[in-house]
Design a protein around this motif. Structure first.
Motif, PDB file in Angstrom:
ATOM      1  N   LEU A  15       0.861  -1.187   0.000  1.00  0.00           N
ATOM      2  CA  LEU A  15       0.000   0.000   0.000  1.00  0.00           C
ATOM      3  C   LEU A  15       0.893   1.231   0.000  1.00  0.00           C
ATOM      4  O   LEU A  15       1.631   1.478   0.956  1.00  0.00           O
ATOM      5  CB  LEU A  15      -0.901  -0.003   1.253  1.00  0.00           C
ATOM      6  CG  LEU A  15      -2.028  -1.025   1.254  1.00  0.00           C
ATOM      7  CD1 LEU A  15      -2.685  -1.033   2.619  1.00  0.00           C
ATOM      8  CD2 LEU A  15      -3.046  -0.709   0.187  1.00  0.00           C
ATOM      9  N   LEU A  17       1.478   4.969   0.421  1.00  0.00           N
ATOM     10  CA  LEU A  17       0.812   6.061   1.122  1.00  0.00           C
ATOM     11  C   LEU A  17       1.209   7.394   0.496  1.00  0.00           C
ATOM     12  O   LEU A  17       2.389   7.741   0.447  1.00  0.00           O
ATOM     13  CB  LEU A  17       1.196   6.042   2.609  1.00  0.00           C
ATOM     14  CG  LEU A  17       0.848   4.753   3.356  1.00  0.00           C
ATOM     15  CD1 LEU A  17       1.277   4.873   4.808  1.00  0.00           C
ATOM     16  CD2 LEU A  17      -0.628   4.450   3.259  1.00  0.00           C
ATOM     17  N   ASP A  21      -4.153  10.978   1.784  1.00  0.00           N
ATOM     18  CA  ASP A  21      -4.654   9.625   2.017  1.00  0.00           C
ATOM     19  C   ASP A  21      -6.022   9.472   1.356  1.00  0.00           C
ATOM     20  O   ASP A  21      -6.876  10.330   1.494  1.00  0.00           O
ATOM     21  CB  ASP A  21      -4.789   9.418   3.531  1.00  0.00           C
ATOM     22  CG  ASP A  21      -4.585   7.968   3.920  1.00  0.00           C
ATOM     23  OD1 ASP A  21      -4.231   7.178   3.044  1.00  0.00           O
ATOM     24  OD2 ASP A  21      -4.787   7.645   5.089  1.00  0.00           O
ATOM     25  N   ASN A  22      -6.247   8.343   0.651  1.00  0.00           N
ATOM     26  CA  ASN A  22      -7.560   8.119   0.050  1.00  0.00           C
ATOM     27  C   ASN A  22      -8.266   6.945   0.722  1.00  0.00           C
ATOM     28  O   ASN A  22      -7.662   6.182   1.476  1.00  0.00           O
ATOM     29  CB  ASN A  22      -7.443   7.909  -1.468  1.00  0.00           C
ATOM     30  CG  ASN A  22      -6.601   6.696  -1.810  1.00  0.00           C
ATOM     31  OD1 ASN A  22      -6.803   5.635  -1.249  1.00  0.00           O
ATOM     32  ND2 ASN A  22      -5.649   6.868  -2.722  1.00  0.00           N
ATOM     33  N   GLU A  24      -9.452   4.106  -0.426  1.00  0.00           N
ATOM     34  CA  GLU A  24      -8.984   2.773  -0.776  1.00  0.00           C
ATOM     35  C   GLU A  24      -7.774   2.392   0.075  1.00  0.00           C
ATOM     36  O   GLU A  24      -7.679   1.269   0.579  1.00  0.00           O
ATOM     37  CB  GLU A  24      -8.616   2.718  -2.264  1.00  0.00           C
ATOM     38  CG  GLU A  24      -9.803   2.733  -3.210  1.00  0.00           C
ATOM     39  CD  GLU A  24     -10.720   1.535  -3.021  1.00  0.00           C
ATOM     40  OE1 GLU A  24     -10.209   0.402  -2.878  1.00  0.00           O
ATOM     41  OE2 GLU A  24     -11.956   1.724  -3.003  1.00  0.00           O
ATOM     42  N   THR A  25      -6.854   3.337   0.235  1.00  0.00           N
ATOM     43  CA  THR A  25      -5.666   3.088   1.044  1.00  0.00           C
ATOM     44  C   THR A  25      -6.035   2.845   2.499  1.00  0.00           C
ATOM     45  O   THR A  25      -5.540   1.912   3.136  1.00  0.00           O
ATOM     46  CB  THR A  25      -4.700   4.283   0.951  1.00  0.00           C
ATOM     47  OG1 THR A  25      -4.310   4.458  -0.405  1.00  0.00           O
ATOM     48  CG2 THR A  25      -3.455   4.049   1.799  1.00  0.00           C
ATOM     49  N   ARG A  26      -6.930   3.680   3.021  1.00  0.00           N
ATOM     50  CA  ARG A  26      -7.276   3.567   4.450  1.00  0.00           C
ATOM     51  C   ARG A  26      -8.008   2.261   4.748  1.00  0.00           C
ATOM     52  O   ARG A  26      -7.678   1.577   5.726  1.00  0.00           O
ATOM     53  CB  ARG A  26      -8.125   4.778   4.873  1.00  0.00           C
ATOM     54  CG  ARG A  26      -7.291   6.049   5.017  1.00  0.00           C
ATOM     55  CD  ARG A  26      -8.094   7.202   5.596  1.00  0.00           C
ATOM     56  NE  ARG A  26      -9.082   7.709   4.637  1.00  0.00           N
ATOM     57  CZ  ARG A  26     -10.393   7.739   4.829  1.00  0.00           C
ATOM     58  NH1 ARG A  26     -10.890   7.276   5.970  1.00  0.00           N
ATOM     59  NH2 ARG A  26     -11.203   8.225   3.917  1.00  0.00           N
ATOM     60  N   ARG A  29      -5.604  -0.580   4.599  1.00  0.00           N
ATOM     61  CA  ARG A  29      -4.722  -0.628   5.757  1.00  0.00           C
ATOM     62  C   ARG A  29      -5.420  -1.281   6.949  1.00  0.00           C
ATOM     63  O   ARG A  29      -4.818  -2.083   7.671  1.00  0.00           O
ATOM     64  CB  ARG A  29      -4.259   0.788   6.103  1.00  0.00           C
ATOM     65  CG  ARG A  29      -3.171   0.820   7.174  1.00  0.00           C
ATOM     66  CD  ARG A  29      -2.444   2.164   7.215  1.00  0.00           C
ATOM     67  NE  ARG A  29      -3.364   3.257   7.525  1.00  0.00           N
ATOM     68  CZ  ARG A  29      -3.595   4.290   6.704  1.00  0.00           C
ATOM     69  NH1 ARG A  29      -2.996   4.367   5.534  1.00  0.00           N
ATOM     70  NH2 ARG A  29      -4.426   5.259   7.055  1.00  0.00           N
TER      71      ARG A  29
END
Length: 311
Positions: A15, A17, A21-22, A24-26, A29
């Motif tokens: 992932l 970063l 931060d978007n 999808e990333t959050r 995670r």
């Protein structure tokens, strides 16, 4: 016998970063954090992280699937069914969710719903061993043993070296009193996976049927040696000890099993047998009648009820 392995969805790759931060990333995670907690044998923390991911996206398939599996492992079947159902509302052809929901329905006693899921799975994947396996498991619960056996045989066409299917096939032969066929299926399963404790548990049950109680005890000890946490192994050992005259040791095992699952009718039946041999027959009768109401066809119950009436 229908112990199933679960497959947690894992995000592959790294992932990345970004400064911004978007979502999808959050949510990805949180999924990874949940998976880590699961590896650390902390299912409640895993659920919390999966829930965090789902607060970002209520229809996040990976989060729903993983949380559903953990609910399933914790026997929170209604919660698991809800998560798998959300996935299936978005995509009725999701075979992973369909299989797991079918298993949950089955374990929750909702056999007709489980059978419907298995039929849908067969339509979607007619040549997948798991489709036929789920059908067999549900039919076994519904006590349609010939059709269940046919489903397991179909499953083995597509994956002949599957020890799990072979053990369930052996179990059905046992129910049908086809002990030689049961032993033959167990021999194949043992070659494939000699560390599977259910193989030795079923061998112990076959020995018990043959009235070889010492051998039954030896086999169940093998099961417990491999998996010392399985409650129904202790219940079986308790029964064998009773038949070998070690009544109080047998009761200790049966009570241990009942603490894990107070609704286990086999353990309640075995407790009734203990009280029968302790000459506390009124207590025994109460337990036998409880089992008889819920499962009139359970082995040994009518035999002991007949003994009681003859005395």
């Amino acid at each position: 016998m229908n112990k199933l392995k679960f497959s947690i969805i894992i995000l592959f790759g790294v992932l990345v970063l970004f400064a911004c931060d978007n979502s999808e990333t959050r949510k990805g995670r949180f999924l990874l954090k949940g998976n880590e907690k699961l590896k650390q044998n902390d299912p409640q923390a895993a659920i919390e992280f999966y829930t965090e991911a789902l607060q970002i996206d209520q229809k996040y398939k990976d989060g729903l699937y993983n949380r559903g599996l953990v609910y399933q492992q914790l026997n929170r079947l209604e919660d698991a069914i809800k998560d798998f159902s959300v996935i299936l509302q978005e995509n009725p052809s999701d075979t992973l969710a369909l299989f797991q929901r079918g298993v949950c329905y089955m374990d929750n006693g909702e056999y007709y719903k489980a059978l419907e899921d298995s039929k849908n799975l067969l339509t979607l994947q007619p040549e997948n061993w798991k489709s036929h396996f789920l059908t067999g498991l549900v039919l076994e619960k519904m006590r349609d043993y010939p059709k269940a056996l046919n489903s397991f045989n179909n499953s083995l066409i597509y994956q002949p070296d599957n020890a799990e299917v072979l053990i369930n096939k052996a179990t059905l032969h046992f129910y049908l009193k086809e002990f030689e066929k049961s032993e033959a299926a167990l021999d194949l399963a043992q070659k494939l996976n000699p560390d599977e404790p259910n193989i030795y548990n079923l061998r112990s049950m076959i020995s018990f049927e043959s009235k070889d109680y010492e051998k039954a005890l030896d086999w169940i000890e093998e099961s417990i040696k491999i998996n010392s946490k399985e409650a129904f192994f202790y219940n079986n050992r308790g029964l064998y000890l009773i038949y070998l005259g070690e009544l109080d040791k047998g009761l200790e095992d049966i009570n241990y099993s009942l603490k894990q699952n107070p609704k286990n009718l086999y353990a309640i039946r075995n407790k009734a047998i203990y009280y029968y041999y302790k000459n506390q027959k009124d207590i025994a009768l109460n337990y036998f009648e409880e089992v008889l109401k819920k499962d009139p066809e359970m082995e040994l119950v009518k035999e002991y009820m007949a003994k009681y009436n003859q005395e």
